[in-house]
Design an enzyme around this catalytic site. Sequence first.
Site, short mmCIF file in Angstrom:
data_model
loop_
_atom_site.label_atom_id
_atom_site.label_comp_id
_atom_site.label_asym_id
_atom_site.label_seq_id
_atom_site.Cartn_x
_atom_site.Cartn_y
_atom_site.Cartn_z
N GLY A 174 19.38 24.75 -55.96
CA GLY A 174 19.94 25.99 -55.42
C GLY A 174 21.28 25.79 -54.76
O GLY A 174 22.13 26.69 -54.76
N ALA A 203 16.85 24.10 -52.58
CA ALA A 203 16.00 25.10 -51.96
C ALA A 203 15.14 24.46 -50.87
O ALA A 203 14.99 23.24 -50.82
CB ALA A 203 15.11 25.74 -53.02
N GLU A 232 15.49 20.67 -60.77
CA GLU A 232 14.26 21.47 -60.65
C GLU A 232 13.17 21.06 -61.62
O GLU A 232 11.97 21.17 -61.31
CB GLU A 232 14.58 22.95 -60.85
N GLU A 284 23.71 25.80 -57.49
CA GLU A 284 23.79 27.17 -58.01
C GLU A 284 24.66 28.05 -57.11
O GLU A 284 25.39 28.92 -57.59
CB GLU A 284 22.39 27.76 -58.17
#
Length: 692
Positions: free
Chosen positions: A105, A66, A128, A108
């Site tokens: 992310g 992210a 994370e 993901e």
Amino acid sequence: MTAINPVTDLTIEGDVAVITLNSPPVNALSAPVRDGLYEGFKAAIANDAVKAIVLICDGRTFIAGADISEFGKERKGADLPAVQDMMENSPKPVVAAIHGTALGGGFEVALTAHYRVAVPSAKVGLPEVKLGLLPGAGGTQRLPRLVGPEVALNMVTSGDFVGAAAANKSGLVDELVDEGKLRDGAIAFARKLVAEGRPLKKVRDLQDKVEAARGKPAIFADFRKANARRFRGFEAPEANIKCIEAAVNLPFDEGMKAERDLFLGLVNGTQSAAQRYIFFAERQAAKIPDVPDSTPVLPIKKVGVIGAGTMGGGISMNFANVGIPVTIVEMQPAALERGLGVIRKNYENTAKKGRLRQEDVETRMGLLTGSLELEKLADCDLIIEAVYENMAIKKEVFAKLDAIAKPGAILASNTSYLDVNEIAAATKRPEWVIGTHFFSPANVMRLLEVVRGDKTSKEVIATLMQLSKKIGKVAVLVGVCHGFVGNRMLAQRQREANKLVLEGAMPWDVDRVLYDFGMPMGPFAMSDLAGLDIGWSKETSSSSTIREVLCEMDRRGQKNGKGFYDYDENRNAKPSAEVEKVILDFAAKKGINRRTISDEEIIERCIYPMINEGAKILEEGKAIRASDIDIVWINGYGWPVYHGGPMFYGDVIGADKVLAKMREFERTMGDDFKPSALLEKVAAEGKKLHQL
């Protein structure tokens, strides 16, 4: 090739659409990247000529996570879940082509593709938890469906990366392709999927591995128990565990809702804010306003270390670990032999644990040369003195080095407290002298306080800061004052801890409160570990402190099984009735009326003066920024990262509340609590300490 937006291209190669991201430096999931993905997949799906879609990234990595800078701000661009839905529900197979690192992310996103290919050097992971978070884009729900809850629990609570070979073996990656041929390999794999008519493998629909764990709560209970010590005080690991539990016990959409609720709780909480702050603060510490990146650095090809004791040996290991030869000088043959023996034992213990090959042990030992002559340091580029913490001895050593070291050699003192300017004055080259405060054990602890003398040159500073990174240290540049940043603040805590014990608390009360706060151990347990007799002499002892009395009673700490605590044969501590009597007798002799002291007062007395001292350090310019102080305490003293360092924690409490308590203590207990002018200013103006 069609440019979707400035960071995304769409190329049609026969019947395969290739969506390429190029958003340096790490293709983070910023708003433009999310927009590019959304529009790219939308266009590829709408194109009737396209039978399969490949997602790939230019640059050094796949999507590395992210965009942390967007956290806490108004979100712009396409929602990540909307991008993932489009990928996952594509009527055409989607292949994620991974190189570099697919993290957070980014991973993901890859998990929502129907298939994943990777080059052997690639790594994947969900780190994370290291930012006080959990994977908030379906990672906790899809991961256990691929690898099972046991593997998933380890991945999400450790944040560790998984290499491509292991990822392929576990099913996270479907196929490995040759290095340098990722694009061609991914396209060929996509065509094979179409030719063979393989199904669109939606990870969300896989059930076998989660169903096998359903109704087995012991999986999670055992994991929590095994890791209780590692997770102590942290909120994020438990939230991650709950998400994996949800993946096992709930339908996918309900699990996603649980993940989202837990994610929002963390991202809006203090712990994650603290951990994200430290993430950026560590990088900021390397930036010195008046020492630009363009400052020339000096080549360090050979290092000299004076002293083969605990500190000298540990310091030497740092350089041998990265292939830099070290000459270690000692005064006595026995001390030199003992020091080299300890280094070898340290390396061999690491090899026994499988973290080092035996041949690496020999390679590193081969880089270390012992000597009894200072003259052997004449060709070293950097010489680090690690002798006893005594100004007269250090000045004598530096005067000798001044005559021996070659022109242009950096002369560094590993000092914890002493005046680097006074040490530098013993030479005719003060601009080449600098302080390097390593923390014990020096081969393990990450922190290095780099102490800038009044005349230290910018080239020397730049060299040490860059070299620190090479040897795996987090370097913080500090100014000259007694104790620099870390020990100067520690002295505040130690003083109050000792006073609290006289006034009514017991050592184990103070230690318990600070341990529960998140410190690795309290001040009295730490004293026992280090040895109460460090710096103590029987000849000069005057029974003037409790520590002196305990040393006179031969209570030396863990080393002989009795200090502030009593220890069993396994060094397990228990409160000592003998020490309690010593404290009560000592307080009575001093005329102190003991009282009940609350846990709250212990925190206020031990922590608030540290925050105040940090403000004084900033006031005096001995630290560049407040976040540097926090990095010192996180990496050098075990301050819990989820509290963000003393200055950050001061803002959690509120600068106005810290100031009010300092003023109250000043009225009742004296000048030790005199508030910093900077603390007063910050409180009056409603500013934040950690942003100074």
